[in-house]
Design an enzyme around this catalytic site. Structure first.
Site, PDB file in Angstrom:
ATOM      1  N   ASP A  20     -14.884 -27.591  -8.208  1.00  0.00           N
ATOM      2  CA  ASP A  20     -14.658 -26.275  -7.970  1.00  0.00           C
ATOM      3  C   ASP A  20     -15.186 -25.337  -9.019  1.00  0.00           C
ATOM      4  O   ASP A  20     -15.625 -24.183  -8.827  1.00  0.00           O
ATOM      5  CB  ASP A  20     -13.408 -25.697  -7.337  1.00  0.00           C
ATOM      6  N   GLY A  74      -8.812 -17.966   2.729  1.00  0.00           N
ATOM      7  CA  GLY A  74      -8.223 -19.017   3.667  1.00  0.00           C
ATOM      8  C   GLY A  74      -6.625 -18.818   3.171  1.00  0.00           C
ATOM      9  O   GLY A  74      -6.351 -17.886   2.775  1.00  0.00           O
ATOM     10  N   ASP A 132       0.327 -18.188   7.943  1.00  0.00           N
ATOM     11  CA  ASP A 132      -0.786 -18.184   8.932  1.00  0.00           C
ATOM     12  C   ASP A 132      -1.016 -16.764   9.378  1.00  0.00           C
ATOM     13  O   ASP A 132      -0.097 -16.193  10.158  1.00  0.00           O
ATOM     14  CB  ASP A 132      -0.480 -19.113  10.308  1.00  0.00           C
ATOM     15  N   MET A 158      -9.700 -17.571   7.272  1.00  0.00           N
ATOM     16  CA  MET A 158      -9.171 -16.171   7.783  1.00  0.00           C
ATOM     17  C   MET A 158     -10.706 -15.405   7.645  1.00  0.00           C
ATOM     18  O   MET A 158     -10.770 -14.616   8.565  1.00  0.00           O
ATOM     19  CB  MET A 158      -8.230 -15.457   6.700  1.00  0.00           C
TER      20      MET A 158
END
Length: 398
Positions: A146, A208, A283, A332
């Site tokens: 990453d 996210g 969430d 998201m």
């Protein structure tokens, strides 16, 4: 033709995707969750079918055995030797790994040493790598980091304003994360805009459960919001993002439940963000349900979240001296139109305007109006495909 598995292993999970290469065709995908518990769940999706099993999976080695056996059992492959490569997502590569590499004993040792930079991620990745090497020792294993994409940052960007000995002696600096995602969506944005990536200035927003935003200048990362660890940056699902560091010793003094810095960091990583402020959930769908009910804690959590993302995006307009496009991606970023609307609503001064009809759930592509000076794009990230491509590129260099 060959088959390649892309692996994203966590501490108690193993997410995977099987590709036919070089066609880049997805043959199957799945996830094994709750590794180490008696009610582990293995899910396999292929040919429009979904198979789910409840199993007792003790460790990552057993999880890999189950994955490979399922591939044969469901007729996805006929034999293990059809698999010619496996690629592993690794969050922290430090300064050592500037690009993807073929795994050997030394590489694996370094990944485990770098767990201090990503304690929630690197140990699981190392366990997954070991498991595949034990079971399929003759195929090429590749690590995709990453952090690699962000090694192009300038020294004045990645260093913190603290005595330099902490960098020279302990390598304390900004490393970033989500680099594979940021790299992929920038490439896709260039295709969508019909312009060479080397001519573009982009801001890519991976939103996210983890959130990172990157300033991309002509295809290279010049700044990113995650830092020494993935805890830095805007507010996230369970992570606080940036806070005043003096809060840490203060909380240790004041709260008897927080005995040391490790306790505070654990709280900041796992019990903060949307979840911690709202008391409801990490969430965004649950937070938006709270907004509909006028839940004051949900409203507060949502407003902080939007505020922090707007500030970070605005900061990168300054870093790039303007931008050609803003890209939303990840859970998201791709699926929360209200969040996108409210973020852009606070950035209209930069010349951004979105089409309300295009900014709907499930839409992918250019959601800006024709008059918008800065294009706003929604692009599905595909880190697994990037991993598979790097395996294909490196498997003959073993």
């Amino acid at each position: 033709m060959s088959k390649t598995i892309a692996i994203n292993a966590g501490s108690s999970s193993l997410k995977w995707q099987l590709y036919q290469m070089p066609e880049e065709e997805v043959l199957a995908q799945g996830i094994i969750e709750r590794i180490g518990l008696k009610d582990s769940i293995s899910t396999v999706k292929y040919d429009g079918k979904k198979e789910e099993q409840i199993l007792d999976i003790h460790d990552h080695t057993e999880a890999v055995k189950i994955l490979l056996n399922d591939l044969i059992h469901f007729g996805i492959i006929a034999a293990y030797d059809e698999i010619t490569g496996v690629g592993h997502r690794v969050v922290a590569g430090g300064e050592l790994f500037k690009e993807s590499v073929v795994v050997n004993d030394k590489v694996l040792e370094h990944i485990e040493e770098l767990s201090v930079l990503a304690p929630l991620h690197n140990p699981g990745a190392a366990a997954g790598i070991r498991a595949f090497r034990d079971i399929l020792p003759d195929i090429t294993s590749v690590c995709v980091f990453d952090t690699s994409f962000h090694t192009s940052m300038a020294k004045h960007t990645y260093l913190y304003p603290i005595p330099q000995k902490y960098y020279t002696d302990y390598k304390v600096r900004k490393y970033g994360a989500h680099g594979t995602s940021h790299k992929y969506v920038a490439q896709e944005a260039a295709k969508m805009l019909g312009r060479p990536l080397e001519e573009l200035k982009l801001i890519t927003a991976h939103i996210g459960n983890g959130v990172s935003i990157t300033a991309n200048y002509h295809g290279k990362s010049v700044d990113t919001s995650m830092g020494f660890t993935p805890l830095a940056g805007p507010m996230m699902g369970t992570r606080s993002g940036d806070i005043d560091p003096a809060i840490i010793p203060y909380l240790i003094e004041q709260d008897p439940e927080l005995k040391d810095a490790a306790d505070v960091v654990n709280m900041l990583n796992k019990k903060s963000g949307l979840s911690g402020v709202s008391g409801i959930s990490s969430d965004m769908r649950d937070i938006e349900a709270g907004l509909q009910e006028d839940n004051p804690d949900a409203v507060l959590a949502y407003n902080i979240f939007i505020d922090r993302i707007k500030k970070c995006i605005g900061q990168y307009f300054a870093v790039l001296n303007g931008a050609d496009a803003l890209v939303f991606t990840a859970g998201m970023g791709e699926n929360a139109p209200l969040m996108r609307q409210d973020v852009i609503g606070g950035l209209t001064w930069f010349g951004m305007d979105i089409d309300p009809e295009k900014n709907v759930f499930g839409y992918r592509g250019d959601i800006s109006t024709p008059e918008s000076k800065v294009k706003v794009l929604v692009i599905s990230t595909d880190e697994e495909l990037c991993i598979a491509r790097d395996v294909e590129r490196l498997k003959n260099t073993k």
